[in-house]
Design a protein around this motif. Structure first.
Motif, PDB file in Angstrom:
ATOM      1  N   ARG A  57       0.648  -1.338  -0.042  1.00 10.05           N
ATOM      2  CA  ARG A  57      -0.021  -0.068   0.059  1.00 10.05           C
ATOM      3  C   ARG A  57       0.959   1.222  -0.009  1.00 10.05           C
ATOM      4  O   ARG A  57       1.942   1.333   0.607  1.00 10.05           O
ATOM      5  N   VAL A  58       0.415   2.265  -0.839  1.00 10.24           N
ATOM      6  CA  VAL A  58       1.145   3.439  -0.831  1.00 10.24           C
ATOM      7  C   VAL A  58       0.622   4.203   0.363  1.00 10.24           C
ATOM      8  O   VAL A  58      -0.495   4.387   0.330  1.00 10.24           O
ATOM      9  N   CYS A  59       1.659   5.149   0.923  1.00  5.51           N
ATOM     10  CA  CYS A  59       1.186   5.960   2.145  1.00  5.51           C
ATOM     11  C   CYS A  59       1.848   7.241   1.903  1.00  5.51           C
ATOM     12  O   CYS A  59       2.816   7.520   2.130  1.00  5.51           O
ATOM     13  N   PRO A  72      12.945  15.018  -1.094  1.00  6.84           N
ATOM     14  CA  PRO A  72      11.611  15.738  -1.170  1.00  6.84           C
ATOM     15  C   PRO A  72      10.384  14.432  -1.404  1.00  6.84           C
ATOM     16  O   PRO A  72      10.545  13.467  -2.159  1.00  6.84           O
ATOM     17  N   ALA A  73       9.261  14.579  -0.459  1.00  9.38           N
ATOM     18  CA  ALA A  73       8.203  13.634  -0.783  1.00  9.38           C
ATOM     19  C   ALA A  73       7.578  13.821  -1.906  1.00  9.38           C
ATOM     20  O   ALA A  73       7.354  12.700  -2.776  1.00  9.38           O
ATOM     21  N   LEU A  83       1.744   4.418  -8.276  1.00  9.84           N
ATOM     22  CA  LEU A  83       2.908   3.595  -8.083  1.00  9.84           C
ATOM     23  C   LEU A  83       2.282   2.377  -7.123  1.00  9.84           C
ATOM     24  O   LEU A  83       2.782   1.316  -7.443  1.00  9.84           O
ATOM     25  N   SER A  84       1.175   2.371  -6.313  1.00  8.06           N
ATOM     26  CA  SER A  84       0.859   1.216  -5.780  1.00  8.06           C
ATOM     27  C   SER A  84       0.289   0.121  -6.747  1.00  8.06           C
ATOM     28  O   SER A  84       0.625  -1.041  -6.640  1.00  8.06           O
ATOM     29  N   LEU A  85      -0.525   0.569  -7.818  1.00  5.02           N
ATOM     30  CA  LEU A  85      -0.827  -0.298  -8.853  1.00  5.02           C
ATOM     31  C   LEU A  85       0.345  -0.948  -9.710  1.00  5.02           C
ATOM     32  O   LEU A  85       0.417  -2.168  -9.875  1.00  5.02           O
ATOM     33  N   LEU A  86       1.308  -0.361  -9.829  1.00  3.62           N
ATOM     34  CA  LEU A  86       2.447  -0.764 -10.642  1.00  3.62           C
ATOM     35  C   LEU A  86       3.136  -1.812  -9.751  1.00  3.62           C
ATOM     36  O   LEU A  86       3.571  -2.813 -10.266  1.00  3.62           O
ATOM     37  N   MET A  87       3.245  -1.499  -8.400  1.00  3.77           N
ATOM     38  CA  MET A  87       3.723  -2.558  -7.656  1.00  3.77           C
ATOM     39  C   MET A  87       3.187  -3.683  -7.508  1.00  3.77           C
ATOM     40  O   MET A  87       3.720  -4.810  -7.090  1.00  3.77           O
ATOM     41  N   GLY A  88       1.802  -3.475  -7.503  1.00  8.06           N
ATOM     42  CA  GLY A  88       0.713  -4.667  -7.518  1.00  8.06           C
ATOM     43  C   GLY A  88       0.890  -5.501  -8.929  1.00  8.06           C
ATOM     44  O   GLY A  88       0.398  -6.548  -8.860  1.00  8.06           O
ATOM     45  N   ALA A 129      10.773   3.435  -3.331  1.00 11.41           N
ATOM     46  CA  ALA A 129       9.576   3.811  -2.679  1.00 11.41           C
ATOM     47  C   ALA A 129       9.437   3.234  -1.336  1.00 11.41           C
ATOM     48  O   ALA A 129       9.041   3.649  -0.335  1.00 11.41           O
ATOM     49  N   ALA A 130       9.865   1.756  -1.166  1.00  9.61           N
ATOM     50  CA  ALA A 130      10.091   1.251   0.029  1.00  9.61           C
ATOM     51  C   ALA A 130      10.961   1.738   0.900  1.00  9.61           C
ATOM     52  O   ALA A 130      10.434   1.867   2.280  1.00  9.61           O
ATOM     53  N   ALA A 131      12.088   2.279   0.542  1.00  9.39           N
ATOM     54  CA  ALA A 131      13.158   2.621   1.292  1.00  9.39           C
ATOM     55  C   ALA A 131      13.027   4.003   2.062  1.00  9.39           C
ATOM     56  O   ALA A 131      13.462   4.185   3.128  1.00  9.39           O
ATOM     57  N   TYR A 132      12.326   4.941   1.186  1.00  9.35           N
ATOM     58  CA  TYR A 132      11.922   6.005   1.747  1.00  9.35           C
ATOM     59  C   TYR A 132      10.523   6.427   2.145  1.00  9.35           C
ATOM     60  O   TYR A 132      10.078   7.326   2.248  1.00  9.35           O
ATOM     61  N   GLY A 133       9.746   5.221   2.521  1.00  4.50           N
ATOM     62  CA  GLY A 133       8.268   5.562   3.030  1.00  4.50           C
ATOM     63  C   GLY A 133       7.170   5.721   2.280  1.00  4.50           C
ATOM     64  O   GLY A 133       6.428   6.231   2.783  1.00  4.50           O
ATOM     65  N   TRP A 134       7.560   5.790   1.038  1.00  5.13           N
ATOM     66  CA  TRP A 134       6.116   5.729   0.349  1.00  5.13           C
ATOM     67  C   TRP A 134       5.241   4.562   0.144  1.00  5.13           C
ATOM     68  O   TRP A 134       4.319   4.751  -0.476  1.00  5.13           O
ATOM     69  N   THR A 135       5.969   3.558   0.544  1.00  3.23           N
ATOM     70  CA  THR A 135       4.856   2.263   0.803  1.00  3.23           C
ATOM     71  C   THR A 135       4.788   2.020   2.359  1.00  3.23           C
ATOM     72  O   THR A 135       5.647   2.175   3.030  1.00  3.23           O
TER      73      THR A 135
END
Length: 139
Positions: A57-59, A72-73, A83-88, A129-135
């Motif tokens: 899930r993207v947060c 930057p965020a 991004l969430s759908l692509l990672m899915g 995305a995972a490393a910087y808290g986007w997910t």
């Protein structure tokens, strides 16, 4: 890899400790498994793991919190949904259809996300995305 519950392909990766020092790399090999008890066990193992898996899930809030510690965020809510759908595992065309966007819009947003992350491949984008808290992983 399991195909149609009829056949599986298992990579055989022997331990390479000591071999790489000698410059010897093993030949790639795989085991082909047809219907039978071993294939049934592999299918059951896959199903058990799949049932326990957590969706990615993207947060947006996590991205903003991490802005102080990293880049930057940047991404807005729609970027993060893409991004969430692509990672899915969805393709650009599938993402566009699901979100009611044009294909070029999705591709442009992915390019923007890659620029924000400072990466050149989609694999790197997923890692970033995972490393910087986007997910976040959520049940």
């Amino acid at each position: 890899m399991i195909a149609d519950r009829a056949v599986a392909l298992l990579p055989l990766t022997p331990r390479t400790t000591g071999l790489t020092a000698l410059g010897e790399l093993p030949e790639p090999a795989a085991l082909l498994v047809h219907r039978g008890p071993l294939l049934a066990s592999l299918v059951n193992l896959f199903e058990d793991i799949w049932n326990e898996a957590l969706p990615v899930r993207v947060c947006a809030d996590a991205a903003r919190r991490r802005a102080v510690d990293g880049p930057p965020a940047g991404p807005d809510a729609l970027d993060l949904e893409v991004l969430s759908l692509l990672m899915g595992g969805l393709t650009d065309a599938s993402v566009a259809k699901q979100l009611g966007l044009g294909l070029r819009t999705v591709q442009r947003r992915v390019k923007r996300l890659m620029e924000l992350a400072g990466v050149t491949t989609r694999l790197q984008l997923g890692w970033h995305a995972a490393a910087y808290g986007w997910t976040t992983a959520a049940r």
